[in-house]
Design an enzyme around this catalytic site. Structure first.
Site, mmCIF file in Angstrom:
data_model
loop_
_atom_site.group_PDB
_atom_site.id
_atom_site.type_symbol
_atom_site.label_atom_id
_atom_site.label_comp_id
_atom_site.label_asym_id
_atom_site.label_seq_id
_atom_site.Cartn_x
_atom_site.Cartn_y
_atom_site.Cartn_z
ATOM 1 N N TRP A 1 32.031 5.329 75.698
ATOM 2 C CA TRP A 1 32.218 6.738 75.337
ATOM 3 C C TRP A 1 32.924 6.749 73.978
ATOM 4 O O TRP A 1 33.941 6.062 73.807
ATOM 5 C CB TRP A 1 33.091 7.372 76.412
ATOM 6 C CG TRP A 1 33.407 8.821 76.252
ATOM 7 C CD1 TRP A 1 32.558 9.828 75.898
ATOM 8 C CD2 TRP A 1 34.685 9.440 76.477
ATOM 9 N NE1 TRP A 1 33.212 11.025 75.904
ATOM 10 C CE2 TRP A 1 34.525 10.813 76.252
ATOM 11 C CE3 TRP A 1 35.948 8.966 76.854
ATOM 12 C CZ2 TRP A 1 35.575 11.724 76.390
ATOM 13 C CZ3 TRP A 1 36.992 9.860 76.993
ATOM 14 C CH2 TRP A 1 36.805 11.226 76.758
ATOM 15 N N ASP B 1 38.738 3.909 83.736
ATOM 16 C CA ASP B 1 38.511 5.314 83.427
ATOM 17 C C ASP B 1 37.599 5.860 84.519
ATOM 18 O O ASP B 1 36.451 5.422 84.664
ATOM 19 C CB ASP B 1 37.847 5.457 82.050
ATOM 20 C CG ASP B 1 37.742 6.909 81.624
ATOM 21 O OD1 ASP B 1 38.141 7.797 82.391
ATOM 22 O OD2 ASP B 1 37.249 7.165 80.504
ATOM 23 N N LYS C 1 34.325 16.878 85.732
ATOM 24 C CA LYS C 1 32.933 16.892 86.191
ATOM 25 C C LYS C 1 32.849 17.162 87.682
ATOM 26 O O LYS C 1 32.043 17.970 88.117
ATOM 27 C CB LYS C 1 32.243 15.554 85.911
ATOM 28 C CG LYS C 1 32.666 14.857 84.655
ATOM 29 C CD LYS C 1 31.986 15.410 83.443
ATOM 30 C CE LYS C 1 32.600 14.767 82.212
ATOM 31 N NZ LYS C 1 31.952 15.054 80.982
HETATM 32 C C1 LMR Z 1 30.453 13.573 77.340
HETATM 33 O O1 LMR Z 1 30.559 12.349 77.196
HETATM 34 O O2 LMR Z 1 29.516 14.243 76.888
HETATM 35 C C2 LMR Z 1 31.512 14.303 78.122
HETATM 36 O O3 LMR Z 1 32.376 13.399 78.724
HETATM 37 C C3 LMR Z 1 32.204 15.336 77.317
HETATM 38 C C4 LMR Z 1 33.208 14.743 76.379
HETATM 39 O O4 LMR Z 1 34.389 15.087 76.496
HETATM 40 O O5 LMR Z 1 32.839 13.948 75.522
#
Ligand code: LMR
Length: 425
Positions: free
Chosen positions: A152, A234, A272
Site C-alpha cells: 500500500w 497491518d 472497511k
Molecule cells: C485504498 O488502498 O484504496 C484504501 O485503503 C484507501 C486508502 O486510504 O488508501
C-alpha cells in the site's frame, strides 16, 4: 534609502524555497478525478471503498441501527474528551476481536495473553500504522523496515516520515501473477538484520490480493523469530476479506498463541469492515512482556498526546456498541458476508466475461486473489487508455478495486479491458 511610495526591488525569498517536490497521493487524486468526471458510464475501480450493486456507498444496516440508538440516547457526555488512549470499552473489544479472546469466558491462557497487550485507539489504520512506526522508531530503532514489493503506497509515506530506512522484500511475481514466496524468504534470510522491523498484511494484501497460506505464514514467522525481525501486522480487512473474522486474523493469532516469546504489534482498522471510512476508527496493539505493558502504554499515550491528544469518539462508540452486543455482532457478521460475497461474485463475473470475450492472456488470477483488490496485470499504458477512452479509473499499477464492479457495469468494463489488451501495449 527606499523612497517613499516605491516598492523594494529585490524579490522576496521564502524560508521554504527548498521545499521538496512531493507527488500527490494517487489514490485520492484519482478519486477526485472520478468524482469530477461527468461521463454517464464512468466506473471507479480506484479507491478501496465498498459500493453496492448500484454503485452507491452502503452504510451498514447494523451501523445505522446503532446510530439511531445513539441519537435517541442523547448522552450528555457524548462530546466530552476521551482518555488519551481512547475509549477503553472499545479498545478491549477491538483487542478481543483481533486476538480471538472470549472475555465472557476468560481462560488462564487468555488472561496471561491480555497482560502482554498494550492497546490504544488510533485514527484508523493510517493512524495506527503511524503511531506504531513512531513508537518503533523511538524505542526499537530498527536499522530498516521491510515492506512488501509492492505494498500500500501509504506504508512508504508513513515509514518515510518515521525516518527509518525502507527496504523491500519480493512479494509479487509478475510473470506468474502469484506470490513470490521463495523470493520473499530468501531475501529475509540473507539480508534482514537483527532488530529490523517487517510490515506484514494480516489478510487481503493491498494491492495484490495475494495472501500466504497458513503453512507459508508459519515459515515467515519462523524467519522473523530466528532472525529477531520485529513483525508489524497491518489488519485493515478482518472479516471483509473472507467473510470470516477468525480466518482473516489467523496469522496474528498464530504468532500470539504459538510464539509466546515473540513481541509484535498490530495496526487495526474498522474503516472497511464497518464501512466507517471517514470516521477514522482504529486501534494499535503492542504485544510485549507483562512487566512492560504499562510503560509501553504510557509511551504510546505520550506520542498520541503530543500529536492529537486522542482519537475521535463517535465511530469508536458505534463499534463498541456492535461488538458488545451478541445480537448486533451477529448482524454485523451478516453485513460482512454481504460485502465479501458481492466482491467474490464480481470477481467471478469479470473473469467469466473476459474468458467469454477470449481476451488475450490468462485471467484466473482475478478469482484466485482475494479481498478488496485485484492486481490485474494491466500495463500503465492500458490503465491510461481505460481512463481516457472508457472513463474507467484504476491505479497505474493495474490495481482494481473490485467493489466498483456491478452487474450493470461488469460487461462494459470487460469489453473495455478486452479492447485495451488487444490494442494498447
Ligand atoms: C485504498 O488502498 O484504496 C484504501 O485503503 C484507501 C486508502 O486510504 O488508501
Amino acid at each position: 534609502m527606499v523612497e517613499s511610495g516605491s516598492k523594494p526591488t529585490t524579490a522576496r525569498k521564502s524560508v521554504f524555497a527548498g521545499l521538496p517536490h512531493v507527488a500527490v497521493d494517487e489514490i485520492f487524486a484519482l478519486n477526485h478525478a472520478f468524482i469530477a468526471d461527468t461521463h454517464p458510464q464512468k466506473v471507479s475501480l480506484g479507491i478501496g471503498v465498498y459500493r453496492t450493486n448500484e454503485g452507491k456507498p452502503w452504510p451498514l444496516p447494523t451501523v445505522e441501527k446503532v446510530e439511531k440508538q445513539l441519537l435517541e440516547e442523547k448522552d450528555i457526555t457524548r462530546h466530552e474528551y476521551l482518555a488519551i488512549e481512547g475509549n477503553i470499552g472499545f479498545l478491549q473489544l477491538a483487542r478481543d476481536l483481533m486476538f480471538g479472546f472470549d472475555s465472557k469466558n476468560e481462560s488462564a491462557a487468555e488472561k496471561e495473553a491480555k497482560s502482554r497487550i498494550a492497546s490504544v485507539q488510533a485514527v484508523s489504520g493510517t493512524g495506527a500504522n503511524h503511531v506504531g512506526a513512531i513508537f518503533l522508531a523511538h524505542h526499537l530503532k530498527p536499522k530498516h523496515v521491510w515492506l512488501s514489493d509492492p505494498s500500500w503506497a501509504n506504508h512508504n509515506t508513513i515509514w518515510d516520515l518515521s525516518g527509518i530506512p525502507i527496504k523491500q522484500y519480493p512479494y509479487y511475481n509478475p510473470s506468474t501473477r502469484k506470490l513470490d514466496f521463495e523470493g520473499m524468504l530468501q531475501k529475509l534470510e540473507t539480508e534482514a538484520q537483527e532488530g529490523d522491523a517487517i510490515l506484514l498484511h494480516a489478510c487481503a494484501h493491498n494491492p495484490t490480493g495475494l495472501d500466504p497460506t497458513q503453512e507459508q505464514w508459519k515459515a515467515i514467522v519462523d524467519v522473523c523469530e530466528r532472525k529477531r525481525i520485529f513483525p508489524f501486522f497491518d489488519s485493515a480487512y478482518q472479516g471483509f476479506a473472507s467473510g470470516s473474522l477468525e480466518k482473516d486474523a489467523w496469522a496474528v493469532r498464530y504468532v500470539l498463541n504459538e510464539k509466546p516469546e515473540m513481541e509484535m504489534c498490530v495496526a487495526q482498522s474498522f474503516s472497511k469492515n464497518c464501512g466507517l471510512y471517514g470516521q477514522r476508527v482504529g486501534a494499535f496493539h503492542l504485544v510485549t512482556v507483562p512487566e512492560l505493558r504499562e510503560t509501553a502504554l504510557k509511551n504510546l499515550c505520550h506520542i498520541i498526546r503530543g500529536e492529537y491528544s486522542m482519537a475521535p469518539r463517535y465511530g469508536a462508540e458505534i463499534v463498541k456498541k456492535i461488538l458488545s452486543d451478541d445480537e448486533l455482532k451477529a448482524q454485523w457478521q451478516g453485513d460482512l458476508e454481504v460485502m465479501s460475497s458481492r466482491i467474490i461474485s464480481m470477481r467471478k463475473a469479470l473473469y467469466e466475461e473476459l474468458v467469454r470475450l477470449q481476451t488475450p492472456g490468462t485471467w484466473d488470477h482475478i478469482v484466485i486473489q482475494n479481498g478488496m483488490f485485484s492486481y490485474t496485470g494491466l500495463t500503465p499504458e492500458q490503465v491510461v487508455a481505460l481512463k481516457e477512452k472508457y472513463h474507467i479509473y484504476l491505479l497505474k499499477s493495474g490495481r482494481a478495486s473490485i467493489s466498483g464492479l456491478s452487474e450493470n457495469n461488469v460487461a462494459y468494463v470487460a469489453k473495455a479491458i478486452d479492447d485495451v489488451v488487444r490494442n494498447v501495449v
